[in-house]
Scaffold this active site. Structure first.
Site, PDB file in Angstrom:
ATOM      1  N   ILE A 104      72.195  25.496  68.437  1.00 15.54           N
ATOM      2  CA  ILE A 104      73.369  26.145  67.849  1.00 15.54           C
ATOM      3  C   ILE A 104      73.805  25.447  66.563  1.00 15.54           C
ATOM      4  CG2 ILE A 104      75.808  26.701  68.241  1.00 15.54           C
ATOM      5  CD1 ILE A 104      75.087  26.857  71.261  1.00 15.54           C
ATOM      6  N   SER A 128      69.069  20.977  65.673  1.00 19.25           N
ATOM      7  CA  SER A 128      68.431  22.002  66.503  1.00 19.25           C
ATOM      8  C   SER A 128      69.484  22.896  67.139  1.00 19.25           C
ATOM      9  CB  SER A 128      67.565  21.362  67.600  1.00 19.25           C
ATOM     10  OG  SER A 128      68.376  20.670  68.534  1.00 19.25           O
ATOM     11  N   SER A 171      82.457  24.872  76.255  1.00 17.90           N
ATOM     12  CA  SER A 171      81.482  25.535  77.119  1.00 17.90           C
ATOM     13  C   SER A 171      82.216  26.337  78.174  1.00 17.90           C
ATOM     14  CB  SER A 171      80.577  24.504  77.792  1.00 17.90           C
ATOM     15  OG  SER A 171      79.866  25.070  78.871  1.00 17.90           O
ATOM     16  N   TYR A 194      80.291  17.071  82.555  1.00 18.15           N
ATOM     17  CA  TYR A 194      80.191  17.881  81.340  1.00 18.15           C
ATOM     18  C   TYR A 194      81.299  18.933  81.320  1.00 18.15           C
ATOM     19  CZ  TYR A 194      78.071  21.032  77.872  1.00 18.15           C
ATOM     20  OH  TYR A 194      77.831  21.840  76.787  1.00 18.15           O
ATOM     21  N   LYS A 236      84.358  19.299  78.615  1.00 14.10           N
ATOM     22  CA  LYS A 236      84.599  20.511  77.848  1.00 14.10           C
ATOM     23  C   LYS A 236      86.017  21.035  78.044  1.00 14.10           C
ATOM     24  CE  LYS A 236      80.756  20.553  75.738  1.00 14.10           C
ATOM     25  NZ  LYS A 236      80.709  20.439  74.262  1.00 14.10           N
ATOM     26  N   THR A 286      68.573  26.731  74.385  1.00 11.97           N
ATOM     27  CA  THR A 286      68.419  25.648  73.428  1.00 11.97           C
ATOM     28  C   THR A 286      67.584  24.533  74.054  1.00 11.97           C
ATOM     29  OG1 THR A 286      70.376  24.411  74.173  1.00 11.97           O
ATOM     30  CG2 THR A 286      70.730  26.141  72.513  1.00 11.97           C
TER      31      THR A 286
END
Length: 338
Positions: free
Chosen positions: A71, A69, A196, A221, A225, A256
């Site tokens: 990207i 799903s 990100s 997160y 990244k 998304t």
């Protein structure tokens, strides 16, 4: 007075650290709103060259993680449209099979395959790498797209914090495990890791699994990244003679299923302003298609251009010095979980 120390050995008071974090967040929000939205993509796309995306790559083998799903799907579909043999790496067999069927149908390319693997598990990643090794095919493009933002602290069966396990340890283990097959595709092999823009808010830290008592999934997160960007720099340096290019990129703010699930308020506030999955995948596909002499190994890319890895006055650049110790720990973790 409480003091803390950045990796660059600059002591900061707790108050100074508070203001530094506030600056990072504010600078990121402003920079992001101006650049990472759909409006930013439309503005930046004015300098895109259509011919850059016209190449056909029927002789290339491409691996895309998290391809069922968002990207990842858009990237896999784009590569399949250009004739590549594409391997979708998905955790869920049913959703992976659905994506496989749709991509084969829309592109007319039968050379699209599914590999089921939970990228939070080092043992499963090593099993995946072993299966590819038996195929004995060169890997021209490895796209580390799979990512996770889990807001609650979750520990995997192997003992790792879940965000870290997928975003950092999984990315590291898969890339290192695929090196022999990437070398078979030299000098045209490349590894592209999806980071990100959130990493602009976080310096590199040795606290890989977020030991603080008040777990913050969004901050974890961002830290993950940041590690990906620093890892890409180090891979480019370490493997400079192997004929493999290493690139990190960030796709902007994309609508998304993952964003809607993990960041519902962000998703709602920017309704109509977020990029499509295809716009988010644009630079990924571009990086897969460009002649390597037009790219800079170790660089971070956004909207088909090399961009800075650090915002001004954010005090994150010096933190990359700890990447060697982080790699040492990642090696140990991967070995212990074999």
């Amino acid at each position: 007075m409480i003091t803390v120390t950045l990796s660059a050995d600059i002591p900061l008071t707790a108050l100074a650290m508070f203001f530094l974090k506030a600056w990072r967040s504010t600078a990121f929000a402003v920079y992001g709103y101006l650049n990472f939205t759909k409006a930013g993509f439309l503005e930046h796309s004015k300098r895109f060259k259509p011919e850059d995306m016209e190449a056909k790559i029927p002789s290339k083998n491409c691996i895309v993680t998290g391809a069922n799903s968002g990207i990842g799907y858009a990237t896999a579909e784009g590569l399949a449209q250009r004739g590549a043999t594409v391997y979708l790496v998905c955790r869920n067999k049913e959703r992976g099979e659905d994506a496989l069927s749709k991509i084969q149908s829309t592109t007319g390319n039968p050379n699209v395959h599914l590999e089921v693997c939970d990228l939070s598990s080092v043992s499963e990643i090593k099993s995946l790498a072993s299966r590819f090794s038996k195929k004995d095919v060169p890997v021209h493009v490895l796209i580390n797209n799979a990512g996770l933002l889990e807001n609650n602290r979750v520990t995997t069966s192997e003992g790792f914090e879940l965000n870290f396990a997928v975003n950092v340890l999984g990315t590291y283990t898969l890339t290192e495990s695929m090196l022999p097959l990437l070398e078979k595709a030299a000098p045209d092999a490349r590894v592209i890791t999806v980071s990100s823009g959130g990493m602009y808010t976080a310096p590199l830290t040795n606290d890989l699994m977020y030991s603080e008592s008040n777990f913050n999934g969004v901050e974890q997160y961002a830290r993950n990244k940041r590690v990906q960007v620093a890892l890409t720099e180090k891979w480019a340096e370490r493997y400079t003679n192997k004929g493999i290019g290493f690139y990190s990129m960030h796709p902007g703010w994309v609508e998304t299923p993952g964003v809607a699930r993990s960041l519902p308020s962000f998703n709602e506030k920017l309704q109509g302003k977020l990029r499509t999955s295809e716009e988010g995948a644009d630079t990924l596909i571009w990086l897969a298609l460009q002649p390597k002499d037009k790219l800079v190994s170790g660089a971070l890319y956004f909207d088909r251009a090399e961009v800075t890895k650090h915002l001004k006055f954010a005090a994150t650049s010096g933190s990359h010095a700890v990447i060697d110790s982080i790699i040492g720990r990642l090696n140990s973790m991967a070995s212990l979980s074999a």
